[in-house]
Each structure stands twice: as structure tokens, then as C-alpha cells.
Motif scaffolding. Structure first.
Motif, PDB file in Angstrom:
ATOM      1  N   MET A   1       0.848  -1.201   0.000  1.00 48.97           N
ATOM      2  CA  MET A   1       0.000   0.000   0.000  1.00 48.97           C
ATOM      3  C   MET A   1       0.877   1.242   0.000  1.00 48.97           C
ATOM      4  N   ALA A   2       0.241   2.396  -0.317  1.00 46.87           N
ATOM      5  CA  ALA A   2       1.038   3.598  -0.531  1.00 46.87           C
ATOM      6  C   ALA A   2       1.824   4.004   0.688  1.00 46.87           C
ATOM      7  N   GLY A   3       1.269   3.780   1.872  1.00 43.03           N
ATOM      8  CA  GLY A   3       1.969   4.243   3.067  1.00 43.03           C
ATOM      9  C   GLY A   3       2.938   3.246   3.653  1.00 43.03           C
ATOM     10  N   GLU A   4       3.098   2.077   3.011  1.00 46.21           N
ATOM     11  CA  GLU A   4       3.958   1.024   3.546  1.00 46.21           C
ATOM     12  C   GLU A   4       5.430   1.385   3.370  1.00 46.21           C
ATOM     13  N   GLN A   5       6.226   1.083   4.387  1.00 52.30           N
ATOM     14  CA  GLN A   5       7.642   1.425   4.363  1.00 52.30           C
ATOM     15  C   GLN A   5       8.477   0.233   3.900  1.00 52.30           C
ATOM     16  N   LEU A   6       9.541   0.503   3.146  1.00 53.37           N
ATOM     17  CA  LEU A   6      10.425  -0.556   2.664  1.00 53.37           C
ATOM     18  C   LEU A   6      11.162  -1.213   3.817  1.00 53.37           C
ATOM     19  N   ASN A   7      11.495  -2.492   3.653  1.00 53.12           N
ATOM     20  CA  ASN A   7      12.174  -3.234   4.706  1.00 53.12           C
ATOM     21  C   ASN A   7      13.521  -2.612   5.077  1.00 53.12           C
ATOM     22  N   VAL A   8      14.268  -2.144   4.055  1.00 52.70           N
ATOM     23  CA  VAL A   8      15.589  -1.578   4.326  1.00 52.70           C
ATOM     24  C   VAL A   8      15.476  -0.308   5.174  1.00 52.70           C
ATOM     25  N   LEU A   9      14.408   0.461   4.965  1.00 52.67           N
ATOM     26  CA  LEU A   9      14.206   1.676   5.753  1.00 52.67           C
ATOM     27  C   LEU A   9      13.684   1.344   7.146  1.00 52.67           C
ATOM     28  N   LYS A  10      12.862   0.306   7.235  1.00 52.94           N
ATOM     29  CA  LYS A  10      12.426  -0.164   8.552  1.00 52.94           C
ATOM     30  C   LYS A  10      13.623  -0.619   9.381  1.00 52.94           C
ATOM     31  N   ALA A  11      14.532  -1.334   8.712  1.00 51.34           N
ATOM     32  CA  ALA A  11      15.721  -1.825   9.418  1.00 51.34           C
ATOM     33  C   ALA A  11      16.552  -0.664   9.957  1.00 51.34           C
ATOM     34  N   LEU A  12      16.684   0.399   9.178  1.00 52.12           N
ATOM     35  CA  LEU A  12      17.423   1.576   9.642  1.00 52.12           C
ATOM     36  C   LEU A  12      16.709   2.237  10.811  1.00 52.12           C
ATOM     37  N   ASP A  13      15.397   2.378  10.718  1.00 55.10           N
ATOM     38  CA  ASP A  13      14.626   3.040  11.774  1.00 55.10           C
ATOM     39  C   ASP A  13      14.661   2.268  13.089  1.00 55.10           C
ATOM     40  N   GLN A  14      14.708   0.939  12.985  1.00 56.93           N
ATOM     41  CA  GLN A  14      14.633   0.107  14.180  1.00 56.93           C
ATOM     42  C   GLN A  14      15.993  -0.380  14.675  1.00 56.93           C
ATOM     43  N   ALA A  15      17.059   0.002  13.975  1.00 52.00           N
ATOM     44  CA  ALA A  15      18.401  -0.473  14.338  1.00 52.00           C
ATOM     45  C   ALA A  15      18.802   0.023  15.724  1.00 52.00           C
TER      46      ALA A  15
ATOM     47  N   MET B   1      32.185   6.112   3.215  1.00 53.55           N
ATOM     48  CA  MET B   1      30.784   5.955   3.610  1.00 53.55           C
ATOM     49  C   MET B   1      29.935   5.591   2.393  1.00 53.55           C
ATOM     50  N   PRO B   2      29.064   4.590   2.504  1.00 53.85           N
ATOM     51  CA  PRO B   2      28.164   4.305   1.387  1.00 53.85           C
ATOM     52  C   PRO B   2      27.100   5.391   1.271  1.00 53.85           C
ATOM     53  N   GLU B   3      26.511   5.507   0.093  1.00 53.85           N
ATOM     54  CA  GLU B   3      25.400   6.439  -0.094  1.00 53.85           C
ATOM     55  C   GLU B   3      24.258   6.042   0.835  1.00 53.85           C
ATOM     56  N   THR B   4      23.462   7.002   1.266  1.00 60.34           N
ATOM     57  CA  THR B   4      22.364   6.683   2.177  1.00 60.34           C
ATOM     58  C   THR B   4      21.330   5.818   1.456  1.00 60.34           C
ATOM     59  N   ALA B   5      20.721   4.917   2.207  1.00 59.40           N
ATOM     60  CA  ALA B   5      19.735   4.005   1.617  1.00 59.40           C
ATOM     61  C   ALA B   5      18.522   4.759   1.097  1.00 59.40           C
ATOM     62  N   ARG B   6      18.181   5.855   1.760  1.00 62.87           N
ATOM     63  CA  ARG B   6      16.990   6.596   1.326  1.00 62.87           C
ATOM     64  C   ARG B   6      17.219   7.275  -0.022  1.00 62.87           C
TER      65      ARG B   6
ATOM     66  N   LYS C   1      18.370  -2.818  -5.015  1.00 66.96           N
ATOM     67  CA  LYS C   1      19.370  -3.858  -4.778  1.00 66.96           C
ATOM     68  C   LYS C   1      20.606  -3.268  -4.111  1.00 66.96           C
ATOM     69  N   GLN C   2      21.054  -2.106  -4.614  1.00 64.87           N
ATOM     70  CA  GLN C   2      22.236  -1.464  -4.049  1.00 64.87           C
ATOM     71  C   GLN C   2      21.966  -0.957  -2.638  1.00 64.87           C
ATOM     72  N   ALA C   3      20.796  -0.383  -2.433  1.00 64.72           N
ATOM     73  CA  ALA C   3      20.444   0.125  -1.105  1.00 64.72           C
ATOM     74  C   ALA C   3      20.419  -1.003  -0.085  1.00 64.72           C
ATOM     75  N   THR C   4      19.828  -2.125  -0.463  1.00 56.60           N
ATOM     76  CA  THR C   4      19.752  -3.269   0.446  1.00 56.60           C
ATOM     77  C   THR C   4      21.135  -3.836   0.735  1.00 56.60           C
ATOM     78  N   ALA C   5      21.973  -3.931  -0.291  1.00 60.13           N
ATOM     79  CA  ALA C   5      23.328  -4.459  -0.100  1.00 60.13           C
ATOM     80  C   ALA C   5      24.153  -3.543   0.808  1.00 60.13           C
ATOM     81  N   ASP C   6      24.054  -2.235   0.583  1.00 60.96           N
ATOM     82  CA  ASP C   6      24.815  -1.276   1.393  1.00 60.96           C
ATOM     83  C   ASP C   6      24.417  -1.339   2.857  1.00 60.96           C
ATOM     84  N   MET C   7      23.108  -1.352   3.109  1.00 59.44           N
ATOM     85  CA  MET C   7      22.657  -1.323   4.493  1.00 59.44           C
ATOM     86  C   MET C   7      22.802  -2.684   5.183  1.00 59.44           C
ATOM     87  N   SER C   8      22.751  -3.751   4.410  1.00 59.31           N
ATOM     88  CA  SER C   8      23.019  -5.064   5.004  1.00 59.31           C
ATOM     89  C   SER C   8      24.445  -5.114   5.541  1.00 59.31           C
ATOM     90  N   LYS C   9      25.351  -4.508   4.789  1.00 60.97           N
ATOM     91  CA  LYS C   9      26.750  -4.464   5.210  1.00 60.97           C
ATOM     92  C   LYS C   9      26.936  -3.545   6.412  1.00 60.97           C
TER      93      LYS C   9
END
Length: 528
Positions: free
Chosen positions: A1-15, A236-241, A251-259
Motif C-alpha cells: 500500500m502507498a503508506g507502507e515502508q520498505l524493509n531496508v528503511l524499517k531496518a534503519l529506523d529500528q536499528a 561511507m556508502p550512499e544513504t539508503a533513502r 538492490k544497491q540500497a539493500t546491499a549497502d545497508m546489510s553491510k
């Protein structure tokens, strides 16, 4: 849905707070450390520049910078900063935060060195080239504002985001303090190695040829912390957002933040598809932006403008106030380096007791009290303490009453930094959508620098005595009336702060509502 947040951004918010957060604070913070050093060190050496290049051998008083030269030397870097904030803020949204970040640092290093190597020994040659290079130094410094804030905002978790951004900005206090320490050490070393008599005994010998090296060393010293952080900035990697929401490279955002987070992050294909489809395309000057964020941009620009009028005025007239309260003796009773040493020592005391603690009180309480209430409190207390100085001003500057003056003056700085000087930097990095975040922060910061320019240029003239202005200046409204004017400026800042939304404890996507379509209900940002 439109207001749903991506997993990679959720991971950053909850880290949980971990090492990479502190690394990001240090890397971004050292840029701000250098920014503060470069912008404020000039106020320490203006008296010395006046003595070196504008002393009249036949005069009974040491030389000082003419009004137009003083305004230019003090204000030209602020003009460059204003231009850099708008340009690099826009560029950070177009090309990415990381790539532009490195360029601003290189520009700062080169122009800081060039400022200290200003050509020639004539007054016009030195001050002209100094102003030229300080403009471009300010241009690089300007880019650091939106990029540092945006990078830290997009890296942080939502629970302690305010603390991390405030910690980056708090490095400004250490940069100001470091400038005074460098000035004290350099002036003391040269004064010890090359003793000089006071001006009233021997005008020429009181300056000494070595003084020309002193201000150049002080101005160039800011290159060291900037150069040391360049390598780490580029790692520093580019920000995921940016990568996910603007570059659309999930794909790049997920790889960067996974690392970075040291955990596996996966995105559901359907979620990614919906995110891309529902992504907003409206721009800064669109009807949608004005309806969603028009008042927010008015709030961030107006409050930053009003804050900087007062804040930069206070910084620039410190040395004059120190003379009035007796911390610095009459200029003719000292050598050039003695005067520089005393000015730096007085400013170091203000920085240590009022400026630095205020920044770190914000760091400690920003995610507890919230941005809105800290900003409101700061403007209110600045208004009160400025009036407390202005009303009994003639009494406070008399011998024997200096302690009260200095305490009140220090408290205005404390509540500027434990208040709007910090929050005006933090809020624009949180409340705007990702693709306009750096731009809006740059515009807000540029409005602040417009206020700083008014403080730097205008206050030098406005504060002049109505009957006996300094040489080269026309009569002004006087220091007491100027303080009343600054108190009114702070009160206006308080009123405009009522428009500032509270962003504590919420994800950036929830705050900006960037994942909502125009026909969806959008709850307003609250103050709690």
C-alpha cells in the motif's frame, strides 16, 4: 500500500545504536567542526588585521579595519555560505549525498589554505584576496550544512535520530572553542619568541613583522581536521533513502545497508513495485508541495533567519563588549599580539561556559523534550536574557558590575545553543521528503545565513554610539538600543516557532508523508 515502508528503511529506523552511528557522527561532525572554525576564526583576527595594515604612524590609537573592509572581511564568507547551501543542497538531491559531500570538503581545504596565503603586504592586496578566497571557502562550508544534516538524518534510527543530528551540529561548539585555543597558543608562542612593547610606547614595534604570520597560521589551521576526514567520507556508502527512493536502486540500497547493519535484509518484489509506482514526482514549486509542506518551509526559513540575526551579531561584537566590561584593556596599552591573546582568551571562556554546554544539553534532551519545545524555550530565554542585559545596560558596563553582565551574556549563548541554533539545523533534515530533503535544508540554512549577513554587516553599523561612533562609522542607534532590537528579533523567532512541527520518534517517511497519494488522507504533523 502507498503508506507502507520498505524493509531496508524499517531496518534503519529500528536499528539499535551501534558503531556505524558513531562513525557517521564523527565523520559528519568533523566537517562541522571545520565549518565553525573557518567561519568564526575571522572574528578573532580582525583587530590584528587592523593593526597590521591600517595603523597610522601619526595616530594616538592603533589601526583598525575601516567600516567597509571590516564588514566585507566578516561577512563575505557568510555570502559564500548562503550560495553554497542553496547550490549544494539542490545538487545533493540530484547527484547523491556522498559524491557532493567529498567535493565540498576539497573546496574547503583549498580555499582555507589560499585565504592564509593572501597575496602581498599592502592593505588592499591582502584584504581583497582574503575576501575572494573566503567567499569560496564559505561556498564549500555552505554545502556541508544540508549534506551533513541529511546524511545523518537518513542513517539514524528514529528513536535517537535527533540526538545523532544534534551531536553532529554540536561539533560546531568544539570548532569555535578550538579556534580560540589555536589563537591563544599561536599568539602566546609568537609573543614569547618576539616580545613587543605596548602601542603607546612604540607604535611600530608594538606590531612587529611576525604578526603577519600569526593571522595566516590561524586562518589556515582549519585545513587539518578537514583533510583528515576526507578518506573516511569517501568510504561511507550512499544513504539508503537516496539510493532506494531517489535513484530507485533497491538492490544497491539493500546491499549497502546489510553491510552497514551487519544483517540480512530482503525486499518483497511486490512491495518494491508498489513503492516505485506510488513514488511522488511533484517538485519544490508545485501546488502539492505548497499544500503539504509550504508552512513547514516558512517555519524553518523564518526561524533560522531570525535566530542567525541575533546569533551572529552576538559573536561579532563579543570583542567590543569585552572591552566595555574590562576584560580587554584599552588597545593602546597592549601590543598587537597581546590584544589578540586577550580577545581569544575571553572568547574561549564564553565558548567553554556558554556555547559548548548548550549544544550538548540539546544532544541530551532533544529526543526527550522534543524539537518544538526546545526551540520555543530557547527563543523565550534568549529574549528574556537579552532584555535583562539591555534594560540595565549602562549600569552593567560600569566597573564593579561586570560579573552580572558576563553571566547574562553567557546565558543567552547557552539558550541559543540549547535551543534554536540546534533545532533549526535538525528539523529541516527530518520533515521534508527524501528527494527534496537536501534542497529544503539548504534553502532553510540559506535563509539563516541571510540573517547572519544582516547581523554581520548591519550590527557593526547599528550598534555605533549615537554621539561618538568609531572612526569610519556613522552614528548608529547605540549598543543598548541594538540589544533591544535583538530581543525583539528573538521574540519574533518564538512566534514563528509555533509553526514548527514535532518530529520526535517518527520515521522520516511517516513525517514527510512522501508515500501517500494526494487523494489519501494525510494527518497533520503534531506538536507532541
Amino acid at each position: 500500500m502507498a503508506g507502507e515502508q520498505l524493509n531496508v528503511l524499517k531496518a534503519l529506523d529500528q536499528a539499535k545504536t551501534q558503531w556505524y552511528h558513531f562513525t557517521a557522527i564523527v565523520i559528519a561532525g568533523m566537517g562541522f567542526f571545520t565549518d565553525a572554525y573557518d567561519l568564526f576564526c575571522i572574528s578573532l583576527v580582525t583587530r590584528l588585521l587592523g593593526r597590521i595594515y591600517y595603523t597610522d604612524p601619526g595616530s594616538n590609537e592603533p589601526g583598525h579595519l575601516p567600516a567597509n573592509v571590516s564588514a566585507s572581511v566578516n561577512g563575505v564568507a557568510l555570502c559564500g555560505t548562503l550560495a553554497g547551501q542553496i547550490f549544494f543542497g539542490w545538487l545533493g538531491d540530484k547527484l547523491g549525498r556522498k559524491s557532493v559531500y567529498g567535493f565540498t570538503l576539497i573546496l574547503m581545504v583549498l580555499c582555507s589554505i589560499a585565504s592564509g596565503l593572501s597575496f602581498g603586504h599592502s592593505a588592499k592586496g591582502v584584504t581583497g584576496t582574503l575576501c575572494f578566497f573566503r567567499f569560496w571557502l564559505g561556498f564549500g562550508v555552505g554545502g556541508d550544512y544540508p549534506l551533513s544534516a541529511t546524511i545523518m538524518s537518513e542513517y539514524a534510527n528514529k528513536k535517537t535520530r535527533g540526538t545523532f543530528i544534534a551531536a553532529v551540529f554540536a561539533m560546531q561548539g568544539f570548532g569555535i572553542l578550538f579556534g580560540t585555543i589555536v589563537t591563544i597558543v599561536v599568539s602566546a608562542a609568537f609573543r614569547h619568541a618576539f616580545p613587543a612593547p605596548p602601542f603607546y610606547i612604540d607604535a611600530a614595534e608594538s606590531i612587529g613583522p611576525e604578526a603577519d604570520y600569526v593571522w595566516r597560521i590561524i586562518v589556515m589551521f582549519g585545513t587539518i581536521p578537514a583533510a583528515l576526514t576526507y578518506y573516511w567520507r569517501m568510504k561511507m556508502p550512499e544513504t539508503a533513502r537516496y539510493t532506494a527512493l531517489i535513484a530507485r536502486n533497491m538492490k544497491q540500497a539493500t546491499a549497502d545497508m546489510s553491510k552497514v547493519l551487519n544483517k540480512d535484509i530482503t525486499e518483497e518484489e511486490e512491495q518494491v513495485r508498489l513503492q516505485v509506482v506510488s513514488g511522488d514526482t511533484w517538485g519544490l514549486f508545485s501546488r502539492q508541495f505548497m499544500s503539504r509542506h509550504g508552512l513547514h518551509l516558512l517555519a524553518t526559513t523564518s526561524t533560522w533567519f531570525l535566530l542567525d540575526v541575533a546569533f551572529y551579531s552576538q559573536n561579532l561584537f563579543q570583542k567590543d563588549i569585552f572591552t566595555k566590561v574590562g576584560w580587554i584593556p584599552p588597545a593602546k596599552t597592549m601590543s598587537a599580539l597581546e590584544e589578540l591573546y586577550r580577545i581569544a582568551r575571553a572568547q574561549a571562556l564564553i565558548a567553554l561556559c556558554g556555547t559548548v554546554p548548550g549544544y550538548w544539553f540539546t544532544v541530551a534532551f532533544i529526543d526527550i523534550i522534543g524539537r518544538f519545545w526546545i526551540q520555543l524555550m530557547g527563543f523565550a530565554m534568549m529574549t528574556i536574557f537579552m532584555l535583562a542585559i539591555a534594560v540595565p545596560y549602562d549600569y552593567l558596563v560600569k566597573p564593579g558590575h561586570h560579573t552580572g553582565f558576563v553571566v547574562l551574556y553567557g546565558l543567552t549563548f547557552f539558550f541559543a545553543n540549547f535551543g534554536p541554533n540546534s533545532t533549526t539545523f535538525i528539523v529541516p533534515a527530518e520533515i521534508f521528503p527524501a528527494r527534496l530533503r537536501s534542497t529544503c535544508h539548504g534553502v532553510s540554512a540559506a535563509a539563516g545565513k541571510a540573517g547572519a549577513i544582516i547581523g554581520a554587516f548591519g550590527f557593526l553599523y547599528a550598534s555605533q554610539d549615537q554621539k561618538k561612533p568609531d572612526k569610519g562609522y556613522s552614528a548608529g542607534i547605540g549598543m543598548r538600543n541594538a540589544l533591544f532590537l535583538l530581543a525583539g528579533t528573538n521574540f519574533l523567532g518564538l512566534l514563528f516557532s509555533l509553526l514548527v512541527p514535532e518530529s520526535k520518534g517518527r520515521s522520516l517517511e511517516e513525517i514527510s508523508k512522501e508515500n501517500f497519494d494526494d487523494n489519501e488522507a494525510i494527518a497533520p504533523l503534531g506538536f507532541t
